[in-house]
Design an enzyme around this catalytic site. Structure first.
Site, mmCIF file in Angstrom:
data_model
loop_
_atom_site.group_PDB
_atom_site.id
_atom_site.type_symbol
_atom_site.label_atom_id
_atom_site.label_comp_id
_atom_site.label_asym_id
_atom_site.label_seq_id
_atom_site.Cartn_x
_atom_site.Cartn_y
_atom_site.Cartn_z
ATOM 1 N N SER A 200 36.846 -14.555 -6.786
ATOM 2 C CA SER A 200 36.550 -15.515 -5.727
ATOM 3 C C SER A 200 37.047 -15.006 -4.375
ATOM 4 C CB SER A 200 37.221 -16.849 -6.039
ATOM 5 O OG SER A 200 36.901 -17.771 -5.018
ATOM 6 N N LYS B 287 32.946 -18.155 -3.473
ATOM 7 C CA LYS B 287 34.058 -18.370 -2.565
ATOM 8 C C LYS B 287 34.495 -19.826 -2.772
ATOM 9 C CE LYS B 287 34.589 -17.128 2.314
ATOM 10 N NZ LYS B 287 36.008 -16.863 2.182
ATOM 11 N N ALA C 30 43.382 -13.572 5.992
ATOM 12 C CA ALA C 30 43.523 -15.022 6.107
ATOM 13 C C ALA C 30 42.220 -15.534 6.698
ATOM 14 C CB ALA C 30 44.706 -15.403 6.990
ATOM 15 N N GLY D 142 40.861 -18.229 5.774
ATOM 16 C CA GLY D 142 41.111 -19.651 6.007
ATOM 17 C C GLY D 142 40.158 -20.563 5.252
ATOM 18 N N LEU D 143 39.747 -20.112 4.055
ATOM 19 C CA LEU D 143 38.826 -20.907 3.227
ATOM 20 C C LEU D 143 37.596 -21.367 4.000
ATOM 21 C CD1 LEU D 143 41.232 -23.193 1.093
ATOM 22 C CD2 LEU D 143 40.055 -21.121 0.374
ATOM 23 N N CYS E 255 45.513 -20.241 -3.058
ATOM 24 C CA CYS E 255 45.278 -19.602 -1.770
ATOM 25 C C CYS E 255 46.565 -19.698 -0.947
ATOM 26 C CB CYS E 255 44.128 -20.293 -1.030
ATOM 27 S SG CYS E 255 43.979 -19.733 0.671
ATOM 28 N N LYS F 11 43.237 -20.931 -11.421
ATOM 29 C CA LYS F 11 43.647 -19.678 -10.772
ATOM 30 C C LYS F 11 45.042 -19.835 -10.196
ATOM 31 C CE LYS F 11 42.237 -15.817 -7.971
ATOM 32 N NZ LYS F 11 41.135 -15.152 -7.299
#
Lengths: 281, 308
Positions: free
Chosen positions: B22, B46, B71, B73-74, B130, B165
């Protein structure tokens, strides 16, 4: 270390340099020379990610590069937060950092007849391409299009290198009246070229690519998309349906590939990755 | 004698154990399909959140000699938009589609997972790890009690396998892994990136706009091996483990499998070597397994525990 081997191919760590020259040919465009601490091996059409510490990092087309002097040239339009900072605050001697060069550039064809078509700041990558084409014994015609006379810049950079340079403005206030597409249709004979290179607004590029396909002329276009990582990881600049990344598989694509890209001239993605229509102007 | 590359993973059947991890190339159906065509055994999207996220400002990535610091940042278009991508991916893919989801609360994870399954995901992966977004990922994934609640809620909302995860940025990954299993997790995925930072010495500023990022690549591979080894020691074959972290070649993949991984996630190697990494790494694993006299890739899972 295994990782080091590959980073010789794609280099990511920042290269430092100092601002060597600055000049504003027109109000919203800054032409910037950067003297780099290390040599680059760029190809025309590739880009760099320029980092202004504390401000941000943006992708910029390599406008020209001198191997002897180690000087990189960039054309920076005032469009957002980082470019506005650059326009207002950057001065000669300032330290900047960049990574790259990235992406696939234009094909430098040998001993051919070439046409370059640029709209506004889309001329950015072409001074470098023209020089490389001339080194490869090709001849180059250039069509530059702008909105109006006060937006015209960099013409002299092409006039003394190209075989013929045509300038057109939408309102006819400078040079020919009309768009670059009008110039292709009315002034030059497109069938006389081995290859056409185009960069500018995507709707214009689509029209040029379509014209070339109609006349069976090879064509390459440099696409622009919102970019984050610049190295093909984050997926911000993906083109459907092939899943091509503008930053790594492009930014330059051949018309053969573009014929398969449904997003071309139609849609791009916003900062979140939602697909949205490309604005008309 | 031929080697069987198929892997069974909590009801999923993978043609080979290499999974697109991911966070890399998983942002659109077109890229997921490209990874599938390149030889992945399964693909992971993702991480998708409830609302669209534009992520952090650039710079979002920096390369080190030994890995990548990121990073992003999603950044993602949100589940409403992404359901279309999931549907298209499901139509086009011939391999399992794993949807990664990220949130803050159990109900949020449950809702996202249900919508992902409805849109066609064959499994959901819960991003509990994350390391660079406030209130999400690791911020919830370091708390075993919350992890259990999240997994429980998701298990109550979907029928497909649920993957948890995990982060290496915890004192005891086994405790979190067990909490996920208590909540009903069908698969453990270890590890996400390691929280890290780079400072530019000329400007004296952290390079990433978010200051902190997640480190991937060769630097974290031994950490991944340790985490997978610890988890396998604790859970054995009861719950399969997907090993992720700095797999650059077949040796790295085999190492994770010997530590206890049944499948292996690939991420940074796709940047370094391009999409051909899937085929190159798989070929290497197959050769190794053949030379060692085994018939199935799954046969080497956890072997390092026998010899230690």
């Amino acid at each position: 270390m295994r990782f080091c081997v590959s980073s010789q191919v794609v280099r990511l760590a920042y290269i430092k340099g100092r601002v060597h020259g600055l000049n504003k040919p027109i109000e919203r465009v800054l032409w910037c020379q950067i003297k780099l601490d290390e040599p680059l091996k760029p190809e025309p059409g590739q880009f760099v990610m320029l980092w202004i510490p504390g401000q941000g990092e943006i992708p910029l087309s390599i406008s020209d590069y001198s191997v002897d002097e180690g000087i990189l040239e960039l054309v920076i339009a005032k469009v957002g937060k980082v470019t506005t900072y650059i326009h207002e605050r950057l001065k000669e001697g300032d330290l900047v950092a960049l990574r790259g060069p990235y992406g696939r550039g234009f094909s430098v064809v040998r001993e051919s007849t070439c046409l370059i078509v640029a709209g506004g700041c889309g001329l950015a990558p072409f001074p470098f391409l023209v020089r490389k084409l001339l080194e490869a014994r090709s001849s180059v015609d250039v069509i530059l299009g702008f909105k109006t006379a006060s937006e015209v810049f960099h013409v002299a950079k092409f006039v003394h290198l190209a075989r013929r340079t045509f300038v057109a403005t939408d309102d006819g206030s400078y040079g020919l009246k009309g768009t670059v597409v009008d110039v292709i249709k009315d002034v030059v004979d497109i069938k006389g070229y081995d290859i056409v290179y185009v960069c500018g607004k995507e709707k214009m590029m689509k029209a040029v690519v379509d014209l070339c396909r109609e006349h069976n002329v090879r064509c390459e276009a440099s696409l622009e998309r919102y970019m984050k990582c610049g190295i093909g990881i984050c997926g911000a600049c993906v083109l459907d349906p092939l899943g091509l990344r503008v930053c790594r598989d492009g930014p330059v694509f051949s018309s053969t590939i573009l014929a398969l890209i449904e997003d071309f001239g139609q849609s791009w993605r916003d900062h979140c990755g939602r697909k949205i229509p490309i604005p008309e102007s | 004698m031929s080697v069987h590359t198929e892997v069974a993973l909590a009801g999923l059947r993978l043609r080979n154990p290499l999974i697109l991890a991911s966070g890399i190339l998983g942002s659109t159906a077109s890229l997921l399909v490209r990874a599938g065509s390149a030889g992945a055994g399964a693909v992971t999207t993702k991480s998708i959140t409830k609302e669209p996220r534009s992520g952090f400002e650039n710079p979002v990535i920096y390369e080190l000699e030994y890995g990548l610091l990121n990073a992003i940042g999603l950044a993602n278009p949100g589940m409403d938009f992404f359901k279309k991508e999931l549907k298209r991916a499901k139509q086009l893919l011939r391999i399992p589609l794993i949807a990664s989801v990220a949130g803050s609360r159990p109900e949020e994870y449950a809702d996202l997972a249900a919508r992902a399954e409805e849109a066609g995901a064959d499994a959901v992966e819960l991003n509990l790890s994350c390391p660079h977004v406030k209130g999400m990922g690791l911020d919830v994934g370091h708390d075993p009690k919350l992890v259990r609640e999240i997994v429980e809620a998701v298990k109550g909302s979907v029928n497909c396998p649920v993957l948890a995860k995990l982060s290496p940025n915890v004192t005891n990954i086994v405790e979190v892994g067990k909490a996920a299993i208590d909540g009903g997790a069908d698969v453990l995925v270890a590890i996400n990136t390691v929280r890290a930072m780079v400072i530019d010495v000329d400007s004296k500023k952290p390079v990433l706009s978010n200051k902190y990022g997640g480190l991937s690549g060769p630097a974290i591979h031994p950490i991944a091996v340790r985490c997978v080894y610890e988890l396998y020691e604790a859970v054995g074959d009861t719950v399969p483990i997907i090993g992720v972290g700095g797999v650059m070649d077949w040796r790295d993949a085999v190492e994770l499998m010997l530590a206890g991984a049944r499948a292996v996630g690939i991420g940074t190697a796709l940047y370094t070597y391009g999409l051909k990494a899937f085929k190159v790494i798989l070929k290497g694993i197959v050769n190794y397994v053949k030379e060692q006299g085994f018939r199935n890739l799954m046969d080497i899972t956890g072997l390092a525990h026998k010899y230690s």
